[in-house]
Design a protein around this motif. Sequence first.
Motif, PDB file in Angstrom:
ATOM      1  N   VAL A  89     -30.993 -28.320 -19.638  1.00 53.39           N
ATOM      2  CA  VAL A  89     -29.714 -28.917 -20.024  1.00 53.39           C
ATOM      3  C   VAL A  89     -28.721 -27.876 -20.520  1.00 53.39           C
ATOM      4  O   VAL A  89     -27.536 -28.158 -20.665  1.00 53.39           O
ATOM      5  CB  VAL A  89     -29.914 -30.003 -21.111  1.00 53.39           C
ATOM      6  CG1 VAL A  89     -30.714 -31.171 -20.567  1.00 53.39           C
ATOM      7  CG2 VAL A  89     -30.566 -29.415 -22.357  1.00 53.39           C
ATOM      8  N   LYS A  90     -29.203 -26.634 -20.774  1.00 53.80           N
ATOM      9  CA  LYS A  90     -28.311 -25.596 -21.278  1.00 53.80           C
ATOM     10  C   LYS A  90     -27.536 -24.888 -20.170  1.00 53.80           C
ATOM     11  O   LYS A  90     -26.615 -24.129 -20.447  1.00 53.80           O
ATOM     12  CB  LYS A  90     -29.123 -24.564 -22.065  1.00 53.80           C
ATOM     13  CG  LYS A  90     -29.781 -25.127 -23.316  1.00 53.80           C
ATOM     14  CD  LYS A  90     -30.583 -24.062 -24.052  1.00 53.80           C
ATOM     15  CE  LYS A  90     -31.257 -24.634 -25.295  1.00 53.80           C
ATOM     16  NZ  LYS A  90     -32.063 -23.594 -26.003  1.00 53.80           N
ATOM     17  N   ARG A  91     -27.893 -25.176 -18.915  1.00 53.59           N
ATOM     18  CA  ARG A  91     -27.289 -24.413 -17.819  1.00 53.59           C
ATOM     19  C   ARG A  91     -25.966 -25.011 -17.327  1.00 53.59           C
ATOM     20  O   ARG A  91     -25.290 -24.418 -16.493  1.00 53.59           O
ATOM     21  CB  ARG A  91     -28.262 -24.309 -16.642  1.00 53.59           C
ATOM     22  CG  ARG A  91     -28.452 -25.606 -15.853  1.00 53.59           C
ATOM     23  CD  ARG A  91     -29.391 -25.373 -14.681  1.00 53.59           C
ATOM     24  NE  ARG A  91     -29.689 -26.568 -13.931  1.00 53.59           N
ATOM     25  CZ  ARG A  91     -28.967 -27.013 -12.904  1.00 53.59           C
ATOM     26  NH1 ARG A  91     -27.890 -26.358 -12.535  1.00 53.59           N
ATOM     27  NH2 ARG A  91     -29.322 -28.115 -12.259  1.00 53.59           N
ATOM     28  N   PHE A  92     -25.576 -26.153 -17.844  1.00 54.51           N
ATOM     29  CA  PHE A  92     -24.394 -26.837 -17.336  1.00 54.51           C
ATOM     30  C   PHE A  92     -23.117 -26.314 -17.973  1.00 54.51           C
ATOM     31  O   PHE A  92     -23.101 -25.847 -19.112  1.00 54.51           O
ATOM     32  CB  PHE A  92     -24.510 -28.343 -17.570  1.00 54.51           C
ATOM     33  CG  PHE A  92     -25.632 -28.984 -16.808  1.00 54.51           C
ATOM     34  CD1 PHE A  92     -25.489 -29.295 -15.470  1.00 54.51           C
ATOM     35  CD2 PHE A  92     -26.845 -29.253 -17.415  1.00 54.51           C
ATOM     36  CE1 PHE A  92     -26.520 -29.868 -14.752  1.00 54.51           C
ATOM     37  CE2 PHE A  92     -27.882 -29.825 -16.715  1.00 54.51           C
ATOM     38  CZ  PHE A  92     -27.722 -30.136 -15.378  1.00 54.51           C
ATOM     39  N   ASP A  93     -22.042 -26.414 -17.196  1.00 55.69           N
ATOM     40  CA  ASP A  93     -20.714 -26.060 -17.673  1.00 55.69           C
ATOM     41  C   ASP A  93     -20.094 -27.324 -18.250  1.00 55.69           C
ATOM     42  O   ASP A  93     -19.563 -28.154 -17.527  1.00 55.69           O
ATOM     43  CB  ASP A  93     -19.876 -25.508 -16.511  1.00 55.69           C
ATOM     44  CG  ASP A  93     -18.493 -25.067 -16.960  1.00 55.69           C
ATOM     45  OD1 ASP A  93     -18.298 -24.937 -18.179  1.00 55.69           O
ATOM     46  OD2 ASP A  93     -17.627 -24.873 -16.085  1.00 55.69           O
ATOM     47  N   TYR A  94     -20.175 -27.497 -19.566  1.00 57.45           N
ATOM     48  CA  TYR A  94     -19.716 -28.724 -20.216  1.00 57.45           C
ATOM     49  C   TYR A  94     -18.199 -28.752 -20.355  1.00 57.45           C
ATOM     50  O   TYR A  94     -17.560 -27.692 -20.394  1.00 57.45           O
ATOM     51  CB  TYR A  94     -20.386 -28.840 -21.586  1.00 57.45           C
ATOM     52  CG  TYR A  94     -21.875 -29.078 -21.520  1.00 57.45           C
ATOM     53  CD1 TYR A  94     -22.375 -30.359 -21.342  1.00 57.45           C
ATOM     54  CD2 TYR A  94     -22.782 -28.014 -21.607  1.00 57.45           C
ATOM     55  CE1 TYR A  94     -23.741 -30.597 -21.273  1.00 57.45           C
ATOM     56  CE2 TYR A  94     -24.144 -28.232 -21.532  1.00 57.45           C
ATOM     57  CZ  TYR A  94     -24.628 -29.525 -21.369  1.00 57.45           C
ATOM     58  OH  TYR A  94     -25.977 -29.749 -21.288  1.00 57.45           O
ATOM     59  N   PRO A  95     -17.594 -29.967 -20.430  1.00 54.20           N
ATOM     60  CA  PRO A  95     -18.247 -31.288 -20.407  1.00 54.20           C
ATOM     61  C   PRO A  95     -18.627 -31.726 -18.996  1.00 54.20           C
ATOM     62  O   PRO A  95     -18.034 -31.264 -18.016  1.00 54.20           O
ATOM     63  CB  PRO A  95     -17.179 -32.203 -20.987  1.00 54.20           C
ATOM     64  CG  PRO A  95     -15.889 -31.548 -20.620  1.00 54.20           C
ATOM     65  CD  PRO A  95     -16.143 -30.071 -20.665  1.00 54.20           C
ATOM     66  N   VAL A  96     -19.612 -32.632 -18.937  1.00 57.76           N
ATOM     67  CA  VAL A  96     -20.040 -33.222 -17.673  1.00 57.76           C
ATOM     68  C   VAL A  96     -20.076 -34.738 -17.829  1.00 57.76           C
ATOM     69  O   VAL A  96     -20.045 -35.260 -18.951  1.00 57.76           O
ATOM     70  CB  VAL A  96     -21.428 -32.717 -17.232  1.00 57.76           C
ATOM     71  CG1 VAL A  96     -21.398 -31.221 -16.974  1.00 57.76           C
ATOM     72  CG2 VAL A  96     -22.493 -33.079 -18.274  1.00 57.76           C
ATOM     73  N   VAL A  97     -20.126 -35.418 -16.707  1.00 56.61           N
ATOM     74  CA  VAL A  97     -20.256 -36.878 -16.698  1.00 56.61           C
ATOM     75  C   VAL A  97     -21.588 -37.233 -16.076  1.00 56.61           C
ATOM     76  O   VAL A  97     -21.922 -36.746 -14.985  1.00 56.61           O
ATOM     77  CB  VAL A  97     -19.110 -37.536 -15.903  1.00 56.61           C
ATOM     78  CG1 VAL A  97     -19.291 -39.047 -15.861  1.00 56.61           C
ATOM     79  CG2 VAL A  97     -17.767 -37.189 -16.521  1.00 56.61           C
ATOM     80  N   VAL A  98     -22.358 -38.061 -16.752  1.00 57.32           N
ATOM     81  CA  VAL A  98     -23.641 -38.536 -16.229  1.00 57.32           C
ATOM     82  C   VAL A  98     -23.484 -39.996 -15.860  1.00 57.32           C
ATOM     83  O   VAL A  98     -22.985 -40.794 -16.651  1.00 57.32           O
ATOM     84  CB  VAL A  98     -24.768 -38.385 -17.274  1.00 57.32           C
ATOM     85  CG1 VAL A  98     -26.101 -38.797 -16.659  1.00 57.32           C
ATOM     86  CG2 VAL A  98     -24.841 -36.965 -17.782  1.00 57.32           C
TER      87      VAL A  98
END
Length: 424
Positions: free
Chosen positions: A137-146
Amino acid sequence: MKSIDQKKIAILGGNVETGELVQVANRMGLHTIVLDPCSNSPAKRHAANSYEVDVTDLNAVTNIISKEGVAGVLVGVADPLVPFYQKICANNQMHCYATENIIDIFTSKRIFARTCVEYGLEVIPFFDVDLNSGFDVKRFDYPVVVKPVDAGAGVGISVCRNPKELEYGVDKALDVSIRKELRIEKFMRCDDMFVYYTFVDGQAYLSAMADRYKTDKQEQLSSVCIAAEYPSRYAQRFVEEVHPRLLAMFEALGLQNGVLLIQFFVDDRAFYAYDPGFRLQGESPHLYLKHINHFDHREMLLRFATEGRMWLGNFSEVNDPFFKGWRAITLWVLLKAGRVASIKGIEAIRSHPNIIEILQRFDIGDEVTADMLGTERQVFARVYSIAHTPVDIEGLLSYIHKTLVVTDESGADMVLDRYTRGGL
């Protein structure tokens, strides 16, 4: 269209918007049978008769169809029920506006995105995840939508700004997904719009285009629509850049009949397709089409369900996605959590000459619970209005905001946000 002499039609789903469909069917002379598991479903109040049945129980539905001598089946405003609508029609040799393959494409956000890319359409940038092997979960470029791949109306969607929120969002999405699949997408900071198509005997017609405006007052919850303005400010650009590619995709997929809404994010570079709905919509653009262009998608779909024809004659003669020069705006009145104690101004608004419809979903004594927030379930009402100029629209908005008052048991204002023209 002429009435259909008391043929029986089974309508799947029981929400308020589906209740509007039931009332149209009644006016057409159809004998309406609502199938829904809840005994007090709003749609059942209008039906000739109804059954407490989960429509995913295909054998139970088939038994009812046989017992009642049903002539046609139609799904209401309920996205999760669309695949079961197709199966019920197939099992009972009923007219269905789509094949299993087409419905798979337009009820799965994942399959829809893959199909769009195949036909040269842009989609929201997304992240591939494998739920079986896990992911960081640390690899994402936040923010994201799930979001769950197979739910609508904002159900199961979360805006996540850090790994902890993402872990919660994943659990939330999987909890409501029938397929137990989710999609993680880039959070888009740009304009939002939708297009609405009518399909008649294999011909696709662009029938409406609107800009969508959302509230951002609910933090990590899904941003719920608060207004829609027709025609879209991007209408001409859409017709030139995207419409031809969509027509090619529709033809290749073999779409024959039905109605389809597709949402797009828009920036200077492209239109990004997302969230299709191959059914009547809660947004109800069909109300404007009936009022301005004088055809009713509800009547068309009901006739198709019972007779196998969407339209008799040349549909292009009545279809105008630019609304004959009219402007239209739908206000979504969202409520905060609490119990409704007082509603004032609804009838005064309803009597205004520029208001064509109000679809009210809550009444005094009803409660907006925490789990409704961030979804269309917190919509108190949608107000549908038309005008000739932007100045007229601004006057309408001011009138509605001043006139409609919804308060809770402590006397506090329950309206979450109030749209002002040009955005929030």
